[in-house]
Each structure stands twice: as structure tokens, then as C-alpha cells.
Design a protein around this motif. Structure first.
Motif, PDB file in Angstrom:
ATOM      1  N   LEU A   1       5.595  -7.608  -8.891  1.00 12.71           N
ATOM      2  CA  LEU A   1       5.699  -8.178 -10.048  1.00 12.71           C
ATOM      3  C   LEU A   1       5.072  -7.200 -11.235  1.00 12.71           C
ATOM      4  O   LEU A   1       5.811  -7.347 -12.224  1.00 12.71           O
ATOM      5  N   SER A   2       4.559  -6.527 -11.099  1.00 13.73           N
ATOM      6  CA  SER A   2       3.765  -5.672 -12.128  1.00 13.73           C
ATOM      7  C   SER A   2       2.984  -4.525 -11.547  1.00 13.73           C
ATOM      8  O   SER A   2       2.440  -4.695 -10.398  1.00 13.73           O
ATOM      9  N   GLU A   3       3.210  -3.295 -12.236  1.00 15.04           N
ATOM     10  CA  GLU A   3       2.205  -2.101 -11.936  1.00 15.04           C
ATOM     11  C   GLU A   3       1.161  -1.862 -12.533  1.00 15.04           C
ATOM     12  O   GLU A   3       0.557  -0.995 -12.510  1.00 15.04           O
ATOM     13  N   ASP A   4       0.828  -2.994 -13.486  1.00 12.59           N
ATOM     14  CA  ASP A   4      -0.440  -2.837 -14.216  1.00 12.59           C
ATOM     15  C   ASP A   4      -1.561  -2.813 -13.355  1.00 12.59           C
ATOM     16  O   ASP A   4      -1.971  -4.024 -12.781  1.00 12.59           O
ATOM     17  N   PRO A   5      -2.620  -2.002 -13.188  1.00 11.82           N
ATOM     18  CA  PRO A   5      -3.708  -2.188 -12.423  1.00 11.82           C
ATOM     19  C   PRO A   5      -4.687  -3.255 -12.797  1.00 11.82           C
ATOM     20  O   PRO A   5      -5.285  -3.898 -12.035  1.00 11.82           O
ATOM     21  N   GLU A   6      -4.551  -3.482 -14.152  1.00  9.35           N
ATOM     22  CA  GLU A   6      -5.387  -4.675 -14.480  1.00  9.35           C
ATOM     23  C   GLU A   6      -5.021  -5.927 -14.190  1.00  9.35           C
ATOM     24  O   GLU A   6      -5.751  -6.903 -14.215  1.00  9.35           O
ATOM     25  N   LEU A   7      -3.803  -6.028 -14.014  1.00  4.96           N
ATOM     26  CA  LEU A   7      -3.222  -7.346 -13.365  1.00  4.96           C
ATOM     27  C   LEU A   7      -3.262  -7.867 -11.910  1.00  4.96           C
ATOM     28  O   LEU A   7      -2.939  -8.744 -11.436  1.00  4.96           O
ATOM     29  N   GLN A   8      -3.523  -6.638 -11.451  1.00  9.30           N
ATOM     30  CA  GLN A   8      -3.660  -6.811  -9.856  1.00  9.30           C
ATOM     31  C   GLN A   8      -4.759  -7.723  -9.307  1.00  9.30           C
ATOM     32  O   GLN A   8      -4.292  -8.606  -8.426  1.00  9.30           O
ATOM     33  N   PRO A   9      -5.730  -7.893  -9.766  1.00 10.74           N
ATOM     34  CA  PRO A   9      -6.663  -8.932  -9.430  1.00 10.74           C
ATOM     35  C   PRO A   9      -6.150 -10.256  -9.639  1.00 10.74           C
ATOM     36  O   PRO A   9      -6.626 -11.331  -8.944  1.00 10.74           O
ATOM     37  N   LEU A  10      -5.663 -10.515 -10.931  1.00 13.30           N
ATOM     38  CA  LEU A  10      -5.136 -11.705 -11.320  1.00 13.30           C
ATOM     39  C   LEU A  10      -3.961 -12.202 -10.326  1.00 13.30           C
ATOM     40  O   LEU A  10      -4.032 -13.399 -10.012  1.00 13.30           O
ATOM     41  N   LEU A  11      -3.308 -11.240  -9.948  1.00 13.65           N
ATOM     42  CA  LEU A  11      -2.152 -11.628  -9.350  1.00 13.65           C
ATOM     43  C   LEU A  11      -2.464 -11.879  -7.657  1.00 13.65           C
ATOM     44  O   LEU A  11      -2.171 -12.841  -7.227  1.00 13.65           O
ATOM     45  N   PHE A  12      -3.575 -11.153  -7.096  1.00 11.55           N
ATOM     46  CA  PHE A  12      -4.237 -11.428  -5.885  1.00 11.55           C
ATOM     47  C   PHE A  12      -4.726 -12.812  -5.796  1.00 11.55           C
ATOM     48  O   PHE A  12      -4.471 -13.531  -5.021  1.00 11.55           O
ATOM     49  N   GLY A  13      -5.533 -13.123  -6.815  1.00 14.82           N
ATOM     50  CA  GLY A  13      -6.128 -14.599  -7.075  1.00 14.82           C
ATOM     51  C   GLY A  13      -4.994 -15.670  -6.957  1.00 14.82           C
ATOM     52  O   GLY A  13      -5.169 -16.731  -6.588  1.00 14.82           O
ATOM     53  N   LEU A  14      -4.001 -15.496  -7.938  1.00 15.49           N
ATOM     54  CA  LEU A  14      -3.068 -16.479  -7.966  1.00 15.49           C
ATOM     55  C   LEU A  14      -2.193 -16.593  -7.130  1.00 15.49           C
ATOM     56  O   LEU A  14      -2.209 -17.864  -6.446  1.00 15.49           O
ATOM     57  N   PHE A  15      -1.801 -15.522  -6.165  1.00 13.08           N
ATOM     58  CA  PHE A  15      -0.876 -16.013  -5.066  1.00 13.08           C
ATOM     59  C   PHE A  15      -1.803 -16.251  -3.888  1.00 13.08           C
ATOM     60  O   PHE A  15      -1.055 -17.172  -2.999  1.00 13.08           O
ATOM     61  N   LEU A  16      -3.151 -15.935  -3.774  1.00 12.87           N
ATOM     62  CA  LEU A  16      -3.436 -16.407  -2.574  1.00 12.87           C
ATOM     63  C   LEU A  16      -3.897 -17.737  -2.713  1.00 12.87           C
ATOM     64  O   LEU A  16      -3.885 -18.727  -1.854  1.00 12.87           O
ATOM     65  N   SER A  17      -4.381 -18.208  -4.050  1.00 14.86           N
ATOM     66  CA  SER A  17      -4.462 -19.533  -4.234  1.00 14.86           C
ATOM     67  C   SER A  17      -3.406 -20.724  -3.967  1.00 14.86           C
ATOM     68  O   SER A  17      -3.312 -21.539  -3.443  1.00 14.86           O
ATOM     69  N   THR A  18      -2.184 -20.058  -4.316  1.00 12.27           N
ATOM     70  CA  THR A  18      -0.835 -20.789  -4.166  1.00 12.27           C
ATOM     71  C   THR A  18      -0.564 -20.837  -2.837  1.00 12.27           C
ATOM     72  O   THR A  18      -0.195 -21.876  -2.224  1.00 12.27           O
ATOM     73  N   TYR A  19      -0.832 -19.824  -2.070  1.00 13.23           N
ATOM     74  CA  TYR A  19      -0.643 -19.633  -0.768  1.00 13.23           C
ATOM     75  C   TYR A  19      -1.543 -20.708   0.159  1.00 13.23           C
ATOM     76  O   TYR A  19      -0.995 -21.646   0.896  1.00 13.23           O
TER      77      TYR A  19
ATOM     78  N   ASN B   1      -0.775  -5.437   0.249  1.00 12.04           N
ATOM     79  CA  ASN B   1      -0.249  -4.584  -0.405  1.00 12.04           C
ATOM     80  C   ASN B   1      -1.119  -4.366  -1.711  1.00 12.04           C
ATOM     81  O   ASN B   1      -1.417  -3.256  -2.034  1.00 12.04           O
ATOM     82  N   ILE B   2      -1.287  -5.535  -2.415  1.00 10.58           N
ATOM     83  CA  ILE B   2      -2.141  -5.766  -3.547  1.00 10.58           C
ATOM     84  C   ILE B   2      -3.513  -5.186  -3.343  1.00 10.58           C
ATOM     85  O   ILE B   2      -4.382  -4.430  -4.065  1.00 10.58           O
ATOM     86  N   GLN B   3      -4.267  -5.670  -2.329  1.00  9.01           N
ATOM     87  CA  GLN B   3      -5.490  -5.374  -1.761  1.00  9.01           C
ATOM     88  C   GLN B   3      -5.739  -3.914  -1.605  1.00  9.01           C
ATOM     89  O   GLN B   3      -6.639  -3.238  -1.991  1.00  9.01           O
ATOM     90  N   THR B   4      -4.754  -3.112  -0.954  1.00 13.10           N
ATOM     91  CA  THR B   4      -4.993  -1.737  -0.635  1.00 13.10           C
ATOM     92  C   THR B   4      -4.053  -1.061  -1.720  1.00 13.10           C
ATOM     93  O   THR B   4      -4.051   0.205  -1.422  1.00 13.10           O
ATOM     94  N   GLN B   5      -3.757  -1.518  -2.682  1.00 10.26           N
ATOM     95  CA  GLN B   5      -3.076  -0.492  -3.767  1.00 10.26           C
ATOM     96  C   GLN B   5      -1.728  -0.052  -3.060  1.00 10.26           C
ATOM     97  O   GLN B   5      -1.880   1.348  -3.267  1.00 10.26           O
ATOM     98  N   SER B   6      -1.193  -0.370  -2.128  1.00  8.61           N
ATOM     99  CA  SER B   6      -0.122   0.142  -1.693  1.00  8.61           C
ATOM    100  C   SER B   6       1.273  -0.684  -1.644  1.00  8.61           C
ATOM    101  O   SER B   6       1.154  -1.747  -1.790  1.00  8.61           O
ATOM    102  N   LYS B   7       2.423   0.062  -1.781  1.00  4.92           N
ATOM    103  CA  LYS B   7       3.730  -0.635  -1.946  1.00  4.92           C
ATOM    104  C   LYS B   7       4.482  -0.587  -0.562  1.00  4.92           C
ATOM    105  O   LYS B   7       5.612  -1.074  -0.590  1.00  4.92           O
ATOM    106  N   SER B   8       4.091   0.306   0.428  1.00  9.73           N
ATOM    107  CA  SER B   8       5.136   0.643   1.559  1.00  9.73           C
ATOM    108  C   SER B   8       5.227  -0.429   2.257  1.00  9.73           C
ATOM    109  O   SER B   8       4.284  -1.300   2.829  1.00  9.73           O
TER     110      SER B   8
END
Length: 333
Positions: free
Chosen positions: A41-59, A108-115
Motif C-alpha cells: 500500500l505504501s513504500e514510505d519506510p516511516e509508514l511501515q510500522p503503522l501499517l504493520f500494527g494496523l493490519f495485525l490488529s485488524t487480522y 513482507n512488512i516485517q522483513t522489508q521484502s516485497k518478493s
């Protein structure tokens, strides 16, 4: 509950523009099995922790909410009726639906990988199609259950017996298997280019059709034909059921009787509107938004928010579910 919740053919990728998919692709064919890149959803490194927490909590909220529905239905003898049997199967399909896509995105967010490998992408697409189709089929079965309960109340226990309930679930599963197998079989025949970039955070089979370097004209025709069959029949069944339900409710003379009849299908109708409403919303957003990234953000509602809200819609609007949940939590405490 996205469509929720749709048949694969209702997934957001059906409405993306093929041109937007091919912008980042190299015209050179791949000499081996390609590796796919999930752009997220975003390539901004600063947003990755926020996205991780948001999607983990939603899951976690989605899985826990649906598990509570399953446990409440299975533990309470008063809920051992067809309506709640279908509801528990819908909750199980919702858990599988979100578990197919979200864990890989979190990794992928945690490992900073997209593959994601070719095999993993096809596997993810297969199970995504399977559980999306199951959601749509169970919503259709539940609409039929409500139709019989309201339009033929005296014959409900005779028509909707344990044998028919098991048969409807079995047929829904077979149709979903067939639908996912058809789409993955078509994807496996495609040739992909190097550096295949998938907009979004999961591999949808219909996205992969647009990413192929080979000629997909015939496959596109097959996709729309299978979509018309696997999507059209459930939608027609739900519409037919609710047309008959509404006409039966309107013939009830007392307002109290009309309210009681409508309340028996209110939760299901809310989930149906949420499921197909978000699907249509993704379609409209894809027609308005030119960026594939923005459409991917809109598809989050369909793939994550709808399964998360389904159990809470049923628990908040249904007194039997609320009582069963209270008893379950009391025993657990």
C-alpha cells in the motif's frame, strides 16, 4: 462478512485497467519462473510500522470475532439450527479469507521484502479465490434459508433438515473448488515478464491475467464467462430470495409481525449489503481513480474490513448470539 466477501469474479482486480498493470513491466520474456513483487500500500519506510500494527490488529480482531461466533454456535444447544450452522461456516470462510492474504503481507512488512515466489503466488491466489467464492456461496445459502423461514414457516423444519444443510455446504465447497481451480488453471498457462510487480498486497488471479506477456484475449473471454456463471447465479439467488421475502413481509397485517419477520433476516441483509456494496465501491473507485495504488487501498475495505465486521454485525443485532457469547465468556472466566 466482502464480499464478503465475493466470488473471485467480484474481486477488485477485475476492475483494474490493464494499461496500469503494464507500465512497470519489461517487454522481455522471462527465461524461467518469475518472481513476483507485491508493491503493498505504501513504500514510505516511516509508514511501515503503522501499517504493520494496523493490519495485525485488524487480522486479530477478525480471527477472534469469527472464532467467538463459531464457539458460541457450537457450544450452545439453542443455536444448533440451520441459520447458525450456516453462520458458523461463513465465519470459518472469513477466517480463511483473511488468513490467505494478511500473514504474507505482515511478513513482507516485517522483513522489508516485497518478493513472493511463483508457487507462493499461485497458492495464495488459489486459496483467495476459494474462500472468496465460499463467502459468496454461504451468503446465498443463508438467503435461501431466510426465504424458507419467512415464506414457508410451517414447512421450514421439513425443508431445511440436517441432510439438506450438509448438502448445501458440500455443494458450496465443491463450486468454490471448481471456481478457484478454473482461475488458477488459466493463470498457470500464462507467460510472465521479468520484474513482475503486482499492485496491492496479495496475488489475485485476475491481477495476474493483466500482468502476463502472452496473449490473453481468449482467457479474458473465459474469465468473464466464468465470472458471469459463478457470480451471477449467487447474486440472482440472493435477489430472488429477498424479493420474495419482502413481498411476504408486506402482506403481514400487523406492524409487530412485520418487524419480527424482518428482524430474522436483518443481520444477513446487512452483511450482504456490506459484502456486495464494498465490491461495487472498489469498482467505482477503480473507474474514478487513475492510480493502481489508490485502488489497492480501496480494495482493503473489501478484503479486510468486511470479514472483520461480519461477526460483530451478527452479534450486535442478534439476541441469541449475544446470550451465547455471554455464557461462553462466563464459562471461560
Amino acid at each position: 462478512m466482502q464480499s464478503a466477501y465475493p466470488l473471485v469474479s467480484f474481486s477488485s482486480s477485475l476492475f483494474f485497467s490493464p494499461k496500469s498493470y503494464r507500465r512497470h513491466m519489461k517487454p522481455k520474456n522471462s527465461t524461467g519462473i518469475p518472481e513476483f513483487l507485491l508493491l503493498g500500500l505504501s513504500e514510505d519506510p516511516e509508514l511501515q510500522p503503522l501499517l504493520f500494527g494496523l493490519f495485525l490488529s485488524t487480522y486479530l480482531i477478525t480471527v477472534c470475532g469469527n472464532l467467538f461466533i463459531i464457539l458460541a454456535v457450537s457450544s450452545d444447544p439453542h443455536l444448533h439450527i440451520p441459520m447458525y450452522f450456516f453462520l458458523s461456516n461463513l465465519s470459518l470462510a472469513d477466517i480463511g479469507f483473511v488468513s490467505t492474504t494478511v500473514p504474507k503481507m505482515l511478513v513482507n512488512i516485517q522483513t522489508q521484502s516485497k518478493s513472493i515466489t511463483y508457487e507462493e503466488c499461485l497458492t495464495q491466489g488459489y486459496f483467495y479465490s476459494l474462500f472468496a467464492c465460499l463467502d459468496s456461496m454461504f451468503l446465498t445459502v443463508m438467503a435461501y434459508d431466510r426465504f424458507v423461514a419467512i415464506c414457508h414457516p410451517l414447512h421450514y423444519t421439513v425443508i431445511i433438515g440436517p441432510r439438506l444443510c450438509g448438502l448445501l455446504v458440500f455443494v458450496s465447497f465443491l463450486i468454490s473448488l471448481l471456481d478457484s481451480q478454473v482461475h488458477i488453471s488459466m493463470v498457470s498457462q500464462l507467460t510472465f515478464c521479468t520484474d513482475v510487480e503486482v499492485p496491492g498486497f496479495f496475488c489475485d488471479p485476475l491481477q495476474l491475467f493483466y500482468l502476463a506477456c502472452s496473449n490473453t484475449a481468449i482467457i479474458n473471454i473465459l474469465v468473464y464467462c466464468t465470472g458471469a456463471i459463478f457470480a451471477g447465479i449467487p447474486v440472482f439467488g440472493i435477489i430472488f430470495s429477498y424479493v420474495r421475502i419482502i413481498s411476504s413481509i408486506l402482506r403481514i397485517s400487523s406492524s409487530g409481525g412485520r418487524y419480527k419477520a424482518f428482524s430474522t433476516c436483518g443481520s444477513h441483509l446487512s452483511v450482504v449489503c456490506l459484502f456486495y456494496g464494498t465490491s461495487i465501491g472498489v469498482y467505482l473507485s477503480s473507474a474514478v481513480l487513475s492510480s493502481a495504488k489508490k485502488v489497492a487501498v480501496a480494495s482493503v475495505v473489501y478484503t479486510l474490513v468486511t470479514p472483520m465486521l461480519n461477526p460483530y454485525i451478527y452479534s450486535l443485532r442478534n439476541k441469541d448470539i449475544k446470550r451465547a457469547l455471554k455464557r461462553l465468556l462466563r464459562r471461560a472466566a
